[in-house]
Design an enzyme around this catalytic site. Structure first.
Site, mmCIF file in Angstrom:
data_model
loop_
_atom_site.group_PDB
_atom_site.id
_atom_site.type_symbol
_atom_site.label_atom_id
_atom_site.label_comp_id
_atom_site.label_asym_id
_atom_site.label_seq_id
_atom_site.Cartn_x
_atom_site.Cartn_y
_atom_site.Cartn_z
ATOM 1 N N LYS A 25 0.865 -1.176 0.000
ATOM 2 C CA LYS A 25 0.000 0.000 0.000
ATOM 3 C C LYS A 25 0.903 1.228 0.000
ATOM 4 O O LYS A 25 1.762 1.364 0.882
ATOM 5 C CB LYS A 25 -0.832 -0.039 1.298
ATOM 6 C CG LYS A 25 -2.041 0.835 1.346
ATOM 7 C CD LYS A 25 -2.763 0.629 2.682
ATOM 8 C CE LYS A 25 -4.000 1.483 2.788
ATOM 9 N NZ LYS A 25 -5.097 1.031 1.938
ATOM 10 N N MET A 45 5.243 4.462 5.552
ATOM 11 C CA MET A 45 4.773 4.205 4.212
ATOM 12 C C MET A 45 5.961 3.859 3.328
ATOM 13 O O MET A 45 6.987 4.516 3.499
ATOM 14 C CB MET A 45 4.107 5.466 3.661
ATOM 15 C CG MET A 45 3.137 5.161 2.581
ATOM 16 S SD MET A 45 2.358 6.703 2.055
ATOM 17 C CE MET A 45 3.635 7.906 2.383
ATOM 18 N N PRO A 46 5.849 2.924 2.431
ATOM 19 C CA PRO A 46 4.723 2.031 2.171
ATOM 20 C C PRO A 46 4.454 1.062 3.328
ATOM 21 O O PRO A 46 5.293 0.868 4.197
ATOM 22 C CB PRO A 46 5.161 1.245 0.926
ATOM 23 C CG PRO A 46 6.263 2.025 0.314
ATOM 24 C CD PRO A 46 6.943 2.696 1.469
ATOM 25 N N TYR A 47 3.228 0.479 3.272
ATOM 26 C CA TYR A 47 2.781 -0.527 4.227
ATOM 27 C C TYR A 47 2.653 -1.856 3.481
ATOM 28 O O TYR A 47 1.927 -1.950 2.498
ATOM 29 C CB TYR A 47 1.429 -0.137 4.818
ATOM 30 C CG TYR A 47 1.464 1.211 5.489
ATOM 31 C CD1 TYR A 47 2.024 1.351 6.752
ATOM 32 C CD2 TYR A 47 0.980 2.350 4.862
ATOM 33 C CE1 TYR A 47 2.093 2.595 7.368
ATOM 34 C CE2 TYR A 47 1.043 3.602 5.478
ATOM 35 C CZ TYR A 47 1.601 3.718 6.727
ATOM 36 O OH TYR A 47 1.677 4.942 7.337
ATOM 37 N N ALA A 85 6.620 -0.219 6.907
ATOM 38 C CA ALA A 85 6.063 -1.157 7.885
ATOM 39 C C ALA A 85 5.725 -2.466 7.188
ATOM 40 O O ALA A 85 5.254 -2.458 6.043
ATOM 41 C CB ALA A 85 4.793 -0.575 8.510
#
Lengths: 61, 61, 61, 61, 61, 61
Positions: free
Chosen positions: A7, F1-3, F40
């Site tokens: 994401k 971010m990104p996840y 993360a």
């Protein structure tokens, strides 16, 4: 399997996304032992108006 | 952390979304003790043709 | 609708989780106009061995 | 509840999506005992440039 | 693909879950045209203390 | 971010999971340009009784 979702903010180039799925798949295969052809990667792109840190959207900063 | 996702129909105004992330972040911080600057909020907007209740999409009702 | 997911480390007390869903629901209802009884909240608890920042799991720090 | 998410490539027709949510809701209701009107279905459509199998995006194959 | 996630309260029997994935897979295959062997179903079970409607967890009602 | 979320069957060792988050973080950082400390990774482990391919759960095969 495994299924990987990344994401991130929209705006990466096509070339970056192509490299991302290739390298992530290799990293997952190498460390879990799953064969690469069984690994799926989904890219989930967010706009700055739909993502906030500290209560403030990126589009408002 | 925490990471909060709000899934809802598209159509809210920019002002509503700005208030939403601000108030939700405050509510999460107050009740969990996490500092506000560590809290991420994602807004995930659906169209009426991709959401169904009782087997019927909102766009078909 | 809306549907809210709060992803966080396990370890919060029952009282904190009770307050969390109450306050988050109120924040979402107030800012989106959705009636509280239509708002669902999911708490998704992670263990420290399944969450990493900067490539290091919390259980390894 | 239950909440069902169907993640698939974009490109299905409106008629296919209408039938999809109807049949899936019936299948979930019949097997779990949940009343159909409590079952929500979300369709989550991906583009070929955001989905990879075996480290290669569908748009690159 | 497609990938289907069914989020529901824990407590269904093994027999119910076996029937659920079978019937849901058939419904998705029939309506989208995807071959059944390409369809993945994930069951995501919640506890009553991690799910709230109207700001109240099921475990508090 | 990104996840990044990695959804996979339970049963990998602690050492495999430690290597997984390290290598995936490096792959995402290298290809997206995001600094590693902002990335993360969540590991989401499934049991064989909650995952089906072709309408059959792994626990039933």
């Amino acid at each position: 399997m495994p299924y990987v979702t990344v994401k991130m903010l929209e705006g990466r180039t096509d070339e970056q996304k192509r490299a991302l799925v290739e390298k992530v798949t290799a990293a997952v295969s190498e460390t879990t032992g799953a064969p690469a052809e069984k690994i799926a990667v989904f890219i989930d792109e967010m706009s700055k108006s739909n993502y906030a840190l500290g209560g403030k959207r990126l589009s408002d900063q």
